[in-house]
Design an enzyme around this catalytic site. Structure first.
Site, PDB file in Angstrom:
ATOM      1  N   ASP A 126      -5.311   8.415 -14.027  1.00 52.47           N
ATOM      2  CA  ASP A 126      -6.362   7.603 -13.086  1.00 52.47           C
ATOM      3  C   ASP A 126      -7.685   6.977 -13.851  1.00 52.47           C
ATOM      4  O   ASP A 126      -8.189   7.693 -14.597  1.00 52.47           O
ATOM      5  CB  ASP A 126      -7.041   8.491 -12.202  1.00 52.47           C
ATOM      6  N   ASP A 136      -4.080  -3.122  -5.449  1.00 54.05           N
ATOM      7  CA  ASP A 136      -3.420  -2.102  -5.037  1.00 54.05           C
ATOM      8  C   ASP A 136      -4.348  -0.947  -4.907  1.00 54.05           C
ATOM      9  O   ASP A 136      -5.140  -0.708  -6.053  1.00 54.05           O
ATOM     10  CB  ASP A 136      -2.306  -1.981  -6.003  1.00 54.05           C
ATOM     11  N   GLU A 190      -6.310  -3.369  -0.625  1.00 56.34           N
ATOM     12  CA  GLU A 190      -5.337  -2.308   0.172  1.00 56.34           C
ATOM     13  C   GLU A 190      -5.971  -1.045   0.319  1.00 56.34           C
ATOM     14  O   GLU A 190      -6.339  -0.445  -0.685  1.00 56.34           O
ATOM     15  CB  GLU A 190      -4.020  -1.873  -0.763  1.00 56.34           C
TER      16      GLU A 190
HETATM   17  C1  LM2 Z   1      -0.029   1.856  -3.453  1.00 56.58           C
HETATM   18  N1  LM2 Z   1      -0.916   1.331  -2.773  1.00 56.58           N
HETATM   19  O1  LM2 Z   1      -1.854   2.038  -2.731  1.00 56.58           O
HETATM   20  C2  LM2 Z   1       1.453   0.950  -3.288  1.00 56.58           C
HETATM   21  O2  LM2 Z   1       1.348   0.168  -2.177  1.00 56.58           O
HETATM   22  C3  LM2 Z   1       2.360   1.708  -3.300  1.00 56.58           C
HETATM   23  O3  LM2 Z   1       3.810   1.332  -3.458  1.00 56.58           O
HETATM   24  C4  LM2 Z   1       2.284   2.626  -4.720  1.00 56.58           C
HETATM   25  O4  LM2 Z   1       3.191   3.980  -4.595  1.00 56.58           O
HETATM   26  C5  LM2 Z   1       0.883   3.379  -4.934  1.00 56.58           C
HETATM   27  N2  LM2 Z   1      -0.173   2.773  -4.329  1.00 56.58           N
HETATM   28  C6  LM2 Z   1       0.601   3.648  -6.311  1.00 56.58           C
HETATM   29  O5  LM2 Z   1       0.340   2.233  -6.844  1.00 56.58           O
HETATM   30  C7  LM2 Z   1       4.508   3.788  -5.026  1.00 56.58           C
HETATM   31  C8  LM2 Z   1       5.492   4.549  -4.572  1.00 56.58           C
HETATM   32  C9  LM2 Z   1       5.394   5.869  -4.981  1.00 56.58           C
HETATM   33  C10 LM2 Z   1       5.453   6.070  -6.429  1.00 56.58           C
HETATM   34  C11 LM2 Z   1       4.228   5.014  -7.037  1.00 56.58           C
HETATM   35  C12 LM2 Z   1       4.346   4.947  -8.494  1.00 56.58           C
HETATM   36  O6  LM2 Z   1       5.140   4.653  -3.175  1.00 56.58           O
HETATM   37  O7  LM2 Z   1       6.376   6.959  -4.599  1.00 56.58           O
HETATM   38  O8  LM2 Z   1       5.579   7.285  -6.893  1.00 56.58           O
HETATM   39  O9  LM2 Z   1       4.448   3.960  -6.743  1.00 56.58           O
HETATM   40  O10 LM2 Z   1       5.483   4.527  -8.907  1.00 56.58           O
HETATM   41  C13 LM2 Z   1       6.371   7.531  -8.205  1.00 56.58           C
HETATM   42  C14 LM2 Z   1       7.256   8.767  -7.462  1.00 56.58           C
HETATM   43  C15 LM2 Z   1       6.340  10.002  -7.293  1.00 56.58           C
HETATM   44  C16 LM2 Z   1       5.730  10.602  -8.625  1.00 56.58           C
HETATM   45  C17 LM2 Z   1       4.838   9.027  -9.217  1.00 56.58           C
HETATM   46  C18 LM2 Z   1       4.305   9.308 -10.562  1.00 56.58           C
HETATM   47  O11 LM2 Z   1       7.725   8.222  -6.224  1.00 56.58           O
HETATM   48  O12 LM2 Z   1       7.233  11.000  -6.899  1.00 56.58           O
HETATM   49  O13 LM2 Z   1       4.794  11.328  -8.406  1.00 56.58           O
HETATM   50  O14 LM2 Z   1       5.907   7.924  -9.189  1.00 56.58           O
HETATM   51  O15 LM2 Z   1       5.254   9.639 -11.593  1.00 56.58           O
HETATM   52  C19 LM2 Z   1       5.004  12.501  -9.240  1.00 56.58           C
HETATM   53 CA    CA Z   2      -8.982   6.251  -8.646  1.00 53.43          CA
END
Ligand code: LM2
Ligand code: CA
Length: 467
Positions: free
Chosen positions: A166, A196, A227
């Site tokens: 962060d 985002d 968002e």
């Molecule tokens: C958003 N808006 O606030 C986006 O629209 C959303 O798609 C993003 O999440 C989120 N914020 C962060 O930018 C996506 C997705 C997550 C994913 C993150 C990061 O929904 O599932 O998390 O992007 O790529 C993934 C894994 C999660 C892991 C994380 C960090 O799914 O399990 O957490 O990466 O490695 C340990």
């Molecule tokens: Ca923050």
């Protein structure tokens, strides 16, 4: 003011989710310009991690490595070419901007632009960012360091969202780096930004960043939409961001789904008592890339997977007068992690166009469906007008927009009524069916409105439209 999208008063943008830049450029030239789209939201264009477990998910682009413009979407040269070609046909590009955080804790490697990074050490030399640029545990009131209490703004904004490192946007250096990224995009012709995870940043910090971003070369402040997922379920509310541009109104996704499932609900689309954003700040959509696959809240909503309902939902949204509208353009998926249709090397497949105008290679292209594309023309034509002659009974809805347009939709697919349109006498034709249906408005404003099961369950016509 950050609410001017800089597209000559056009009203609708499309999210070409995970399209590569060369395909976006082609689509601007062959379709979006002619259909009067204001612009395109593109997937994050900056360097991101390459995730291989699971293999190349769409969400790898939400883990930045640097602000170099080389992503799965293409190179900086390709990005620049896209922005220019779109702009030349009157279509603007809006960049999905991931600036709350960098890559997830524990991720180490090389990003899409070749920059090395080590999240465990908070080291992102491609920017560069180092440990002091990130939030620390003393600022985050959660036990484990992750966002886990949405009733506490400090937790939401200073802790790590799903383990993503962060950034501390109160730091001048961080503000400068983010603003430089926006300025770079503006230099290339970009007109605005989707921010985002704005909910996870302090509005004052976001304001400090936006205020140091340059004007567009043609003049005016860039367009910003934030968002902020506010479903009356936490401490952070959409109105905290009104000074910063539009705010996403996720309650509208539920509202429009209720409406399509039960037309009576259409009488009650904007509910101020829910805290829904006012019409001049609400950024609305039927579904987005997260909630269509159960991420980012998910919930009861309508997607391309139920095409008839989806067409009704989008057509109503574009006919109605609430908020600034974005339409979604997806790819087919079974697995919610799956990235775009891909070649053997996992690069995104070309978007091919079939003879009937639909897309191939696994791309849905909802934005090309007639009730979507042709209602964009309607919304542009009626911009700024009020709803008149509202009628909602018997699973039929109809209304005029000022004295500029008229819309009717029948849940059961049929309707046959004489209705007051409020429009000048004349011969009109239905936009949705590409003028296959004609409508005559008589001297007193009445017209015989017919919808039947042989075509889409809605029609729409405008003054000074095609005949
Ligand atoms: C958003 N808006 O606030 C986006 O629209 C959303 O798609 C993003 O999440 C989120 N914020 C962060 O930018 C996506 C997705 C997550 C994913 C993150 C990061 O929904 O599932 O998390 O992007 O790529 C993934 C894994 C999660 C892991 C994380 C960090 O799914 O399990 O957490 O990466 O490695 C340990
Ligand atoms: Ca923050």
């Amino acid at each position: 003011d950050y609410r001017d999208p800089h597209c000559k008063n056009k009203q609708v943008i499309v999210h070409l989710f995970e399209w590569k830049w060369s395909d976006v450029a082609d689509e601007c030239e062959r379709f979006l310009g002619k259909k009067q789209f204001c612009g395109v939201q593109v997937s994050p264009p900056n360097e991101h991690v390459v995730v291989t477990q699971p293999m190349r998910p769409w969400w790898e682009r939400y883990q930045p490595v640097s602000y170099k413009l080389h992503s799965r979407g293409g190179t900086e040269a390709e990005f620049k070419d896209m922005v220019t070609r779109c702009k030349n046909v009157g279509v603007r590009v809006y960049v999905d901007s991931v600036v709350n955080h960098m890559a997830g804790l524990g991720r180490i490697g090389t990003g899409t632009a070749g920059s090395h990074f080590n999240s465990s050490d908070y080291d992102f030399p491609g920017v560069p960012y180092t440990r002091p640029n990130f939030n620390t545990r003393d600022k985050c009131p959660s036990g484990g360091g992750g966002v886990d209490n949405y009733s506490d703004p400090k937790n939401v904004r200073n802790c790590f969202l799903v383990g993503l490192t962060d950034l501390d946007q109160s730091k001048e250096y961080v503000r400068d780096k983010i603003a430089e990224f926006f300025d770079h995009c503006i230099d290339l012709g970009v007109a605005g930004f989707r921010i985002d995870a704005s909910k996870h940043m302090w509005p004052d910090d976001v304001k400090a960043i936006q205020d140091r971003v340059k004007d567009l070369p043609e003049g005016g402040r860039p367009f910003f939409y934030h968002e902020v997922i506010d479903q009356n379920d936490g401490a952070v509310r959409v109105n905290e961001y009104y000074d910063l541009g539009y705010v996403t109104e996720f309650r509208y996704c539920q509202k429009i789904a209720y409406g399509v499932h039960n037309f009576g609900e259409f009488n009650n689309m904007y509910v101020p008592s829910w805290g829904m954003a006012d019409p001049s700040h609400a950024f609305v959509f039927v579904d987005n890339h997260d909630n269509q696959r159960g991420h980012g809240g998910g919930g009861n909503l309508i997607t391309h997977k139920t095409p008839r309902d989806y067409k009704m939902a989008v057509a109503f949204t574009l006919a109605y007068n609430y908020g600034f509208t974005r339409v979604m353009s997806s790819y087919y998926f079974e697995n919610t992690d799956a990235g775009p249709p891909h070649n053997a090397d996992y690069s995104a497949k070309d978007v091919t166009i079939n003879a009937d105008g639909s897309c191939g290679n696994g791309w849905v292209c909802e934005h090309r469906w007639n009730p979507v594309a042709n209602m964009v023309v309607f919304r542009n034509a009626v911009a700024g007008t009020d709803i008149k002659h509202w009628r909602n009974e018997n699973d039929e809805i109809s209304f005029a927009r000022g004295q500029k347009g008229f819309f009717a939709m029948a849940k059961q697919g049929h309707m046959d009524r004489n209705l007051q349109t409020g429009l000048p006498a004349g011969e009109y034709c239905d936009l949705v069916s590409d003028c296959m249906k004609k409508i005559t408005v008589d001297g007193s404003g009445n017209a015989h409105i017919v919808i039947d099961n042989s075509a889409e369950p809605m029609l729409a016509f405008i003054v000074d439209g095609p005949t």
